[in-house]
Structure formats: structure tokens, C-alpha cells
Motif scaffolding. Structure first.
Motif, PDB file in Angstrom:
ATOM      1  N   VAL A   6       0.857  -1.406  -0.138  1.00  0.00           N
ATOM      2  CA  VAL A   6       0.131   0.064  -0.104  1.00  0.00           C
ATOM      3  C   VAL A   6       0.959   1.137   0.046  1.00  0.00           C
ATOM      4  O   VAL A   6       0.662   2.301  -0.722  1.00  0.00           O
ATOM      5  CB  VAL A   6      -0.894  -0.009   1.261  1.00  0.00           C
ATOM      6  N   ASP A   7       1.969   1.269   0.871  1.00  0.00           N
ATOM      7  CA  ASP A   7       2.867   2.527   0.946  1.00  0.00           C
ATOM      8  C   ASP A   7       3.535   2.657  -0.514  1.00  0.00           C
ATOM      9  O   ASP A   7       3.810   3.775  -1.046  1.00  0.00           O
ATOM     10  CB  ASP A   7       3.805   2.188   1.882  1.00  0.00           C
ATOM     11  N   PHE A  10       1.113   3.978  -3.147  1.00  0.00           N
ATOM     12  CA  PHE A  10       0.828   5.592  -2.591  1.00  0.00           C
ATOM     13  C   PHE A  10       2.009   6.424  -3.234  1.00  0.00           C
ATOM     14  O   PHE A  10       1.779   7.489  -3.604  1.00  0.00           O
ATOM     15  CB  PHE A  10       0.940   6.072  -1.092  1.00  0.00           C
ATOM     16  N   GLY A  11       3.386   5.791  -3.047  1.00  0.00           N
ATOM     17  CA  GLY A  11       4.460   6.348  -3.409  1.00  0.00           C
ATOM     18  C   GLY A  11       4.296   6.407  -5.123  1.00  0.00           C
ATOM     19  O   GLY A  11       4.704   7.767  -5.566  1.00  0.00           O
ATOM     20  N   SER A  13       1.645   6.599  -6.744  1.00  0.00           N
ATOM     21  CA  SER A  13       0.592   7.620  -7.206  1.00  0.00           C
ATOM     22  C   SER A  13       1.002   9.221  -6.838  1.00  0.00           C
ATOM     23  O   SER A  13       0.825  10.026  -7.736  1.00  0.00           O
ATOM     24  CB  SER A  13      -0.669   7.368  -6.441  1.00  0.00           C
ATOM     25  N   GLU A  14       1.566   9.296  -5.952  1.00  0.00           N
ATOM     26  CA  GLU A  14       2.344  10.841  -5.612  1.00  0.00           C
ATOM     27  C   GLU A  14       3.168  11.045  -6.802  1.00  0.00           C
ATOM     28  O   GLU A  14       3.076  12.278  -7.115  1.00  0.00           O
ATOM     29  CB  GLU A  14       2.899  10.753  -4.299  1.00  0.00           C
ATOM     30  N   GLY A  55      -0.536   6.270 -11.962  1.00  0.00           N
ATOM     31  CA  GLY A  55      -1.314   6.932 -10.734  1.00  0.00           C
ATOM     32  C   GLY A  55      -2.747   6.358 -10.910  1.00  0.00           C
ATOM     33  O   GLY A  55      -3.314   5.675  -9.769  1.00  0.00           O
ATOM     34  N   SER A  58      -2.475   2.594  -9.743  1.00  0.00           N
ATOM     35  CA  SER A  58      -2.367   2.527  -8.206  1.00  0.00           C
ATOM     36  C   SER A  58      -3.552   2.850  -7.487  1.00  0.00           C
ATOM     37  O   SER A  58      -3.901   2.089  -6.627  1.00  0.00           O
ATOM     38  CB  SER A  58      -1.200   3.583  -7.924  1.00  0.00           C
ATOM     39  N   PHE A  59      -4.270   3.634  -7.935  1.00  0.00           N
ATOM     40  CA  PHE A  59      -5.706   3.817  -7.181  1.00  0.00           C
ATOM     41  C   PHE A  59      -6.587   2.844  -7.256  1.00  0.00           C
ATOM     42  O   PHE A  59      -7.354   2.734  -6.491  1.00  0.00           O
ATOM     43  CB  PHE A  59      -6.412   5.581  -7.655  1.00  0.00           C
ATOM     44  N   LEU A  62      -5.585   0.143  -5.063  1.00  0.00           N
ATOM     45  CA  LEU A  62      -5.690   0.446  -3.871  1.00  0.00           C
ATOM     46  C   LEU A  62      -7.333   0.234  -3.275  1.00  0.00           C
ATOM     47  O   LEU A  62      -7.504  -0.170  -2.282  1.00  0.00           O
ATOM     48  CB  LEU A  62      -5.408   2.008  -3.311  1.00  0.00           C
TER      49      LEU A  62
END
Length: 172
Positions: A6-7, A10-11, A13-14, A55, A58-59, A62
Motif C-alpha cells: 500500500v505504501d 501511494f508512492g 501515485s504521488e 497513478g 495504483s488508485f 488501492l
């Protein structure tokens, strides 16, 4: 050191959002006079695709992880979505290249273009294999490095947009 998936997502997607934001800044400055050359439009389109796809994938991953599916189903489903996005981006890339005049085409390097397109196709094939369970327990790893590869192409495209302009040779 063990970082939860998950982390890592998030990386991705950021970074994707940041790269897409910088492409917006480029779009403002490149189109300042109101006219966009076909080569600049094409490069901008490729940059947007390579920055936003990781991104969105990834979303999706998630979100799928929050509805009670097993991790393997989440990663395989995300890879299937990624494959669809890769096929779409390859189609857009190939058809968009046809809109560039021969004069503007000089800023592009066919060697770089072939390298990135074939790498993207290979990434799609690996992700397709992963969506059917090919790598077994490494499914997330294959997905993650595929997303990172896509972002790397976007970052290189970003640099080339800034540093290789019309009138110079060797760009893509």
C-alpha cells in the motif's frame, strides 16, 4: 526493511501526480503563444499518458484492496487494467505519430522511439502474463516495477521535452 505494498502504491501515485503536474506547467509554457506544433502536442500527450497511467492503476489497486478481495486477485486485476492502459497508450502513440509533419519529425529519434515503444510493449506482455498468475507470488513485484518503468519513461520524456527542442536533432 519491508515496505507494505500500500505504501509503495501511494508512492507511485504521488510521483505520478507530481509528474502530471509538471507536464501541465510545460503545457502552459509551450503553448504560450496559442500555437502548438504537432511535435509538442505529441510529446505532451505521451508525457500525460506515461505519468497518469501509473497513478490511476495504483488508485484502482488501492480501491480493490478495500473491498475484501485476496491480494493476488487485487494485483492480477490491477495488472489487467494496466495492460488495457498500455495497449491504449501504444495505440495513441502510434496513431499520434502520424500527425507529425516530416519537418517536425526531425526532433525525434527513431532509435529512442523504437526503444520506448518496444519496452512498453514488453511491459504490457509481462503484465498480461502476471494478470494470469504467471509470476506466482511475485505478482505485486511485477506490477510495481511495471508502474515504475512507466514513470521512468515519463520522467525521461519530461527531460527531453525541456532539453530537446525543435531545430535540434536526436529527440523523442
Amino acid at each position: 526493511m519491508s515496505v507494505p505494498p500500500v505504501d509503495l502504491l501511494f508512492g507511485v501515485s504521488e510521483f505520478s501526480i507530481g509528474l502530471a503536474g509538471f507536464s501541465g506547467i510545460i503545457a502552459v509554457f509551450a503553448g504560450r503563444d496559442g500555437r502548438w506544433a504537432a511535435a509538442d502536442r505529441y510529446r505532451g500527450l505521451i508525457l500525460i499518458l506515461t505519468s497518469l497511467i501509473p497513478g490511476f492503476v495504483s488508485f484502482i489497486a488501492l480501491r480493490l484492496g478495500t473491498i475484501g478481495l485476496s491480494e493476488q486477485i487485487v494485483w492480477r486485476s490491477s495488472q489487467a487494467v494496466f495492460v488495457a492502459a498500455i495497449v491504449t497508450s501504444l495505440f495513441v502513440g502510434i496513431t499520434g505519430a502520424g500527425e507529425i509533419s516530416d519537418g517536425e519529425r526531425q526532433v525525434f529519434s527513431s532509435r529512442y522511439g523504437d526503444f520506448f515503444m518496444s519496452g512498453t510493449a514488453l511491459n504490457g506482455a509481462v503484465q498480461l502474463l502476471g494478470s494470469f498468475g504467471g509470476p506466482g507470488t511475485l505478482t505485486f513485484t511485477v506490477l510495481y516495477f511495471g508502474l515504475v518503468r512507466q514513470l521512468r519513461v515519463g520522467a525521461i520524456q519530461f527531460g527531453r521535452i525541456i532539453f530537446v527542442r525543435r531545430g535540434q536533432s536526436g529527440g523523442a
